[in-house]
Motif scaffolding. Structure first.
Motif, mmCIF file in Angstrom:
data_model
loop_
_atom_site.group_PDB
_atom_site.id
_atom_site.type_symbol
_atom_site.label_atom_id
_atom_site.label_comp_id
_atom_site.label_asym_id
_atom_site.label_seq_id
_atom_site.Cartn_x
_atom_site.Cartn_y
_atom_site.Cartn_z
ATOM 1 N N THR A 1 0.830 -1.208 0.000
ATOM 2 C CA THR A 1 0.000 0.000 0.000
ATOM 3 C C THR A 1 0.861 1.254 0.000
ATOM 4 O O THR A 1 0.485 2.266 -0.583
ATOM 5 N N ARG A 2 2.020 1.163 0.634
ATOM 6 C CA ARG A 2 2.944 2.306 0.625
ATOM 7 C C ARG A 2 3.520 2.504 -0.783
ATOM 8 O O ARG A 2 3.605 3.629 -1.275
ATOM 9 N N LYS A 3 3.888 1.387 -1.417
ATOM 10 C CA LYS A 3 4.477 1.463 -2.766
ATOM 11 C C LYS A 3 3.460 1.967 -3.796
ATOM 12 O O LYS A 3 3.794 2.733 -4.685
ATOM 13 N N LYS A 4 2.199 1.548 -3.635
ATOM 14 C CA LYS A 4 1.147 1.968 -4.576
ATOM 15 C C LYS A 4 0.568 3.331 -4.214
ATOM 16 O O LYS A 4 -0.393 3.784 -4.811
ATOM 17 N N LYS A 5 1.124 3.953 -3.161
ATOM 18 C CA LYS A 5 0.720 5.281 -2.698
ATOM 19 C C LYS A 5 -0.725 5.320 -2.190
ATOM 20 O O LYS A 5 -1.391 6.352 -2.236
ATOM 21 N N ILE A 6 -1.204 4.164 -1.693
ATOM 22 C CA ILE A 6 -2.492 4.131 -1.003
ATOM 23 C C ILE A 6 -2.279 4.667 0.412
ATOM 24 O O ILE A 6 -3.079 5.436 0.927
ATOM 25 N N LEU A 7 -1.176 4.241 1.024
ATOM 26 C CA LEU A 7 -0.759 4.764 2.318
ATOM 27 C C LEU A 7 0.311 5.812 2.044
ATOM 28 O O LEU A 7 1.362 5.512 1.486
ATOM 29 N N THR A 8 0.012 7.050 2.407
ATOM 30 C CA THR A 8 0.920 8.159 2.119
ATOM 31 C C THR A 8 1.285 8.886 3.405
ATOM 32 O O THR A 8 0.691 8.644 4.457
ATOM 33 N N ASP A 9 2.239 9.797 3.302
ATOM 34 C CA ASP A 9 2.602 10.616 4.459
ATOM 35 C C ASP A 9 1.414 11.453 4.940
ATOM 36 O O ASP A 9 1.307 11.763 6.122
ATOM 37 N N GLU A 10 0.523 11.802 4.010
ATOM 38 C CA GLU A 10 -0.622 12.639 4.359
ATOM 39 C C GLU A 10 -1.692 11.870 5.135
ATOM 40 O O GLU A 10 -2.312 12.404 6.043
ATOM 41 N N ASN A 11 -1.954 10.591 4.762
ATOM 42 C CA ASN A 11 -3.026 9.863 5.446
ATOM 43 C C ASN A 11 -2.525 8.933 6.559
ATOM 44 O O ASN A 11 -3.330 8.376 7.299
ATOM 45 N N GLN A 12 -1.238 8.791 6.707
ATOM 46 C CA GLN A 12 -0.693 7.911 7.738
ATOM 47 C C GLN A 12 -1.078 8.332 9.163
ATOM 48 O O GLN A 12 -1.414 7.480 9.987
ATOM 49 N N PRO A 13 -1.064 9.638 9.501
ATOM 50 C CA PRO A 13 -1.494 10.021 10.860
ATOM 51 C C PRO A 13 -2.938 9.610 11.172
ATOM 52 O O PRO A 13 -3.229 9.180 12.282
ATOM 53 N N GLN A 14 -3.831 9.699 10.187
ATOM 54 C CA GLN A 14 -5.226 9.307 10.425
ATOM 55 C C GLN A 14 -5.333 7.794 10.655
ATOM 56 O O GLN A 14 -6.085 7.343 11.519
ATOM 57 N N ILE A 15 -4.581 7.016 9.891
ATOM 58 C CA ILE A 15 -4.606 5.562 10.058
ATOM 59 C C ILE A 15 -4.012 5.192 11.411
ATOM 60 O O ILE A 15 -4.530 4.317 12.111
ATOM 61 N N THR A 16 -2.951 5.866 11.800
ATOM 62 C CA THR A 16 -2.353 5.625 13.116
ATOM 63 C C THR A 16 -3.353 5.915 14.221
ATOM 64 O O THR A 16 -3.488 5.142 15.178
ATOM 65 N N GLN A 17 -4.077 7.027 14.109
ATOM 66 C CA GLN A 17 -5.093 7.371 15.100
ATOM 67 C C GLN A 17 -6.210 6.325 15.139
ATOM 68 O O GLN A 17 -6.703 5.984 16.217
ATOM 69 N N LEU A 18 -6.595 5.804 13.979
ATOM 70 C CA LEU A 18 -7.616 4.760 13.910
ATOM 71 C C LEU A 18 -7.161 3.509 14.663
ATOM 72 O O LEU A 18 -7.911 2.943 15.463
ATOM 73 N N VAL A 19 -5.917 3.119 14.448
ATOM 74 C CA VAL A 19 -5.384 1.930 15.115
ATOM 75 C C VAL A 19 -5.256 2.169 16.616
ATOM 76 O O VAL A 19 -5.705 1.358 17.433
ATOM 77 N N LEU A 20 -4.640 3.291 17.010
ATOM 78 C CA LEU A 20 -4.403 3.579 18.424
ATOM 79 C C LEU A 20 -5.676 3.812 19.225
ATOM 80 O O LEU A 20 -5.774 3.382 20.373
ATOM 81 N N ASN A 21 -6.626 4.510 18.638
ATOM 82 C CA ASN A 21 -7.801 4.936 19.391
ATOM 83 C C ASN A 21 -9.023 4.050 19.236
ATOM 84 O O ASN A 21 -9.950 4.144 20.043
ATOM 85 N N ILE A 22 -9.048 3.194 18.215
ATOM 86 C CA ILE A 22 -10.223 2.350 18.014
ATOM 87 C C ILE A 22 -9.864 0.865 17.982
ATOM 88 O O ILE A 22 -10.360 0.085 18.795
ATOM 89 N N ALA A 23 -8.994 0.461 17.061
ATOM 90 C CA ALA A 23 -8.709 -0.970 16.887
ATOM 91 C C ALA A 23 -8.029 -1.586 18.113
ATOM 92 O O ALA A 23 -8.454 -2.629 18.610
ATOM 93 N N TYR A 24 -6.979 -0.961 18.604
ATOM 94 C CA TYR A 24 -6.227 -1.493 19.740
ATOM 95 C C TYR A 24 -7.086 -1.599 21.005
ATOM 96 O O TYR A 24 -7.165 -2.669 21.622
#
Length: 192
Positions: free
Chosen positions: A20-43
């Protein structure tokens, strides 16, 4: 075989992440939101899932016995971690880092899903019990050890423990100790 299968699953997930990083699905711009999703909801949801169901729950003496074993294990690990860098001949500037790497592995993001996948939801309470002293030590002992305990060392701040992961650990332990079976929906809304 179950451990091997779980490890293969982790490797596949890492490959998906790299893809996803190579295909630019996961980017520097959306990585903080995904991190927040993992830290605050999934975990927190994974941690709380260990006490939400009709399966067997540990409480009382069993919980206390597990807590004593965990504290003894952490004490032994801290002692070994203190001696190991010196025995291996690391320079003083690197001893704090080796010390920390010996004790503080990635039990939160790798350990919790691993325990869940191998042993099932009912055993997550043991991991939750480990996470509380582990996080207390991480935010106090680790910060002092990495910085060498000098004037540059980060002071311990209680605020650093007030995160959804730690709150979900305390909530899960409280639920287990009270021998209360709560539906996942009730617990999830408490974290929102």
């Amino acid at each position: 075989m179950l451990v091997f299968r779980q490890m293969v699953m982790f490797v596949l997930l890492m490959l998906v992440g790299a893809g996803t990083r190579k295909k630019k699905i996961l980017t520097d711009e959306n990585q903080p939101q995904i991190t927040q999703l993992v830290l605050n909801i999934a975990y927190p949801a994974i941690i709380l899932s260990g006490v939400t169901g009709d399966g067997p729950h540990i409480a009382g003496q069993e919980l206390l016995s597990a807590g004593r074993v965990i504290l003894a294990m952490l004490a032994v690990l801290l002692l070994v971690a203190r001696l190991l860098p010196k025995l291996l001949g690391y320079p003083a500037s690197q001893q704090g880092m080796v010390n920390v790497m010996t004790v503080f592995t990635n039990i939160g993001f790798m350990g919790v899903p691993m325990i869940d996948g191998i042993y099932g939801k009912d055993t997550l309470i043991y991991m939750t019990l480990l996470l509380i002293p582990f996080n207390l030590l991480f935010f106090s002992y680790v910060m002092q050890t990495i910085k060498g305990g000098g004037s540059q060392a980060e002071p311990f701040r209680l605020k650093s423990l007030l995160n959804r992961g730690m709150i979900s650990c305390v909530l899960a332990l409280t639920t287990a100790a009270a021998v209360v079976t709560m539906p996942l929906v009730a617990l999830a809304t408490g974290l929102g």
